[in-house]
Scaffold this active site. Structure first.
Site, PDB file in Angstrom:
ATOM      1  N   LEU A 125      25.282   0.112 -24.675  1.00 46.84           N
ATOM      2  CA  LEU A 125      24.178   1.111 -25.119  1.00 46.84           C
ATOM      3  C   LEU A 125      25.312   2.394 -24.952  1.00 46.84           C
ATOM      4  CD1 LEU A 125      22.444  -0.063 -21.784  1.00 46.84           C
ATOM      5  CD2 LEU A 125      22.304   0.223 -24.251  1.00 46.84           C
ATOM      6  N   SER A 170      15.182  -8.678 -20.563  1.00 43.81           N
ATOM      7  CA  SER A 170      16.448  -7.661 -19.946  1.00 43.81           C
ATOM      8  C   SER A 170      17.025  -8.155 -18.928  1.00 43.81           C
ATOM      9  CB  SER A 170      16.762  -6.562 -21.061  1.00 43.81           C
ATOM     10  OG  SER A 170      18.041  -6.677 -21.222  1.00 43.81           O
ATOM     11  N   LYS A 172      32.275 -11.117 -26.105  1.00 44.65           N
ATOM     12  CA  LYS A 172      32.460 -10.744 -25.168  1.00 44.65           C
ATOM     13  C   LYS A 172      31.254 -10.869 -23.685  1.00 44.65           C
ATOM     14  CE  LYS A 172      37.690  -9.868 -26.031  1.00 44.65           C
ATOM     15  NZ  LYS A 172      38.588  -9.485 -25.448  1.00 44.65           N
ATOM     16  N   GLY A 203      13.833  -3.677 -19.321  1.00 45.00           N
ATOM     17  CA  GLY A 203      15.574  -3.634 -19.313  1.00 45.00           C
ATOM     18  C   GLY A 203      15.812  -2.149 -18.567  1.00 45.00           C
ATOM     19  N   GLY A 204      17.220  -2.826 -19.189  1.00 44.87           N
ATOM     20  CA  GLY A 204      18.208  -1.636 -18.382  1.00 44.87           C
ATOM     21  C   GLY A 204      19.355  -1.591 -18.269  1.00 44.87           C
ATOM     22  N   PRO A 229      22.100  -8.999 -24.615  1.00 48.92           N
ATOM     23  CA  PRO A 229      22.757  -7.849 -23.919  1.00 48.92           C
ATOM     24  C   PRO A 229      22.837  -7.119 -25.826  1.00 48.92           C
ATOM     25  CG  PRO A 229      24.834  -9.221 -23.592  1.00 48.92           C
ATOM     26  CD  PRO A 229      23.742 -10.533 -23.680  1.00 48.92           C
TER      27      PRO A 229
END
Length: 432
Positions: free
Chosen positions: A133, A105, A144, A72-73, A130
């Site tokens: 981060l 992800s 949201k 992911g990232g 999500p």
């Protein structure tokens, strides 16, 4: 003369013909570009993929294959890649490979957005929920972000004619699928073993690019691998949280050495470079500045330990502050954005020993009594070379003869001790 002209015309014909044949051969030569992405999706990887897509369009290759393996990232980096794929005139093929790889992800978004999505046996895709981060998200913000990501991946799936419901569930419910499940659910287009078999499988496929419908002609294609450049390798390396953390500590060490040894230059230069590289990495990482301040506070406490008698309390405080600050430095639920404990604990121990021992030795050297020059004579013992009065006399100290005086008379040959030095004259008293 006529024969010569005929020969010249014949040579000219063959020359034009050979150029035409070579041009036709070059035009008919098909190429497929391949790049490998096997790390976190960050700004460095986004730039690498964007530039690779641009080069593929310049060369007008038959297809660009992205061999993908990622946990992911970052969302902004993922969206840049998605936009580049959408805007590409050349078909982009995302291949989750080799066996054991994953497109999790952000990787799931990129795979679903590809013109052709493929997976190797023993791979998986999904878990695209999500995560926050670098910042705390309350329930409303999480909802949201989830709705936004779900709508985004659903739109990408619908655009490519893939399973939009499964894509949305990958975001909302973090579902994942093996390569066979993904193929059955119309998440990907095909399952194949390796790059060579993939090139044969995509031959003749019709895809809709930004330039219209294209048919991939890869039957006799030459595979060209575009490796990650040295610049991108270095930037990608320092974007790792553990490497950025070590660079930050090395930067502090270097600046400390430079400040304690002015003019050394080398430690200051290296320290400055390390700090700049660390701050570059912090731009791509979820930095918690409270953690960074705790690390700086720890270094201050270590320095104060040698100045203030705290019986080790400042050192203990520094250790606690640095440990907590290191654990807080990168705040993210994603494991690939966190510091490893195997890095944190040795770093805390080494930094503690470094500052406590180094600064203590420097402070002891500063407080040590001078042993050279006139100041080094105070407290030293010698012998009266002549009678010494309040006004005059001579003594021998360290094999040197000095003018001296004393409040009390001292006879020649008596042992004396130096009390003070004023210019070139020494005040002494009898040695007890």
């Amino acid at each position: 003369m006529k024969k010569f002209k005929n020969i010249c015309c014949l040579l000219l014909f063959f020359q034009v013909f050979s150029i035409y044949v070579i041009s036709f051969a070059e035009a008919s030569k098909q190429e497929v570009m391949v790049i490998t992405v096997d790390s976190v999706i960050n700004p460095v990887m986004a730039e690498y993929i964007e530039k690779s897509i641009a080069r593929a369009n310049e060369k007008n290759v038959q297809a660009l294959i992205i061999e993908l393996d990622t946990p992911g990232g970052l969302d902004p980096s993922m969206r840049k890649i998605v936009k580049s794929i959408i805007g590409s005139n050349v078909p982009v093929v995302v291949f989750v490979s080799p066996s054991g790889s994953r497109a999790a992800s952000a990787g799931a978004f990129i795979t679903i957005d590809a013109h052709i999505a493929a997976m190797a046996p023993g791979t998986n895709i999904g878990a695209a929920h999500p995560v926050g981060l670098g910042e705390k998200m309350d329930k409303t913000m999480v909802e949201k972000a989830t709705n936004d990501a779900a709508a985004y991946i659903k739109a990408l799936a619908e655009k490519r004619g893939r399973n939009a419901k499964w894509a949305a569930d990958a975001v909302r419910k973090s579902v994942s699928a093996t390569e066979r499940e993904a193929l059955e659910k119309n998440v990907i287009d095909l399952v194949t073993n390796d790059i060579n078999s993939l090139v044969l499988d995509i031959h003749g496929k019709r895809v809709l690019t930004s330039d219209g419908e294209k048919i991939i002609d890869a039957k006799n294609a030459v595979i060209i691998r575009e490796e990650l450049g040295l610049r991108h390798k270095i930037l990608n390396l320092i974007s790792d949280p553990n490497v950025a953390y070590i660079l930050m500590l090395l930067g502090f060490y270097g600046l400390f050495f430079e400040l304690t040894n002015p003019g050394a230059l080398f430690p200051g230069v290296i320290g400055g470079i390390c700090l700049i590289l660390a701050f570059y990495a912090f731009q791509t990482l979820p930095v918690n500045y409270a953690g960074l301040l705790l690390i700086i506070l720890a270094i201050i406490l270590f320095i104060l330990e040698v100045k203030i008698v705290s019986h080790g309390m400042l050192t203990i405080g520094g250790i606690i502050s640095m440990t907590i600050g290191s654990l807080m430095l990168f705040e993210s639920p994603a494991p690939f954005m966190k510091l490893s404990m195997s890095i944190v604990l040795p770093a805390v121990l080494i930094t503690t020993l470094f500052f406590v021992l180094t600064i203590r030795l420097a402070f002891k050297a500063y407080k040590r009594k001078p042993v050279t020059g006139s100041e080094g004579l105070v407290g030293e013992y010698g012998t009266a070379s002549t009678d010494i009065t309040k006004d005059e006399g001579m003594i021998t100290v360290h094999g040197e003869r000095w003018s001296a005086y004393s409040d009390d008379p001292i006879a020649k040959g008596e042992k004396i001790v130096v009390e003070s030095v004023s210019g070139l004259k020494i005040k002494v008293k009898k040695s007890e």
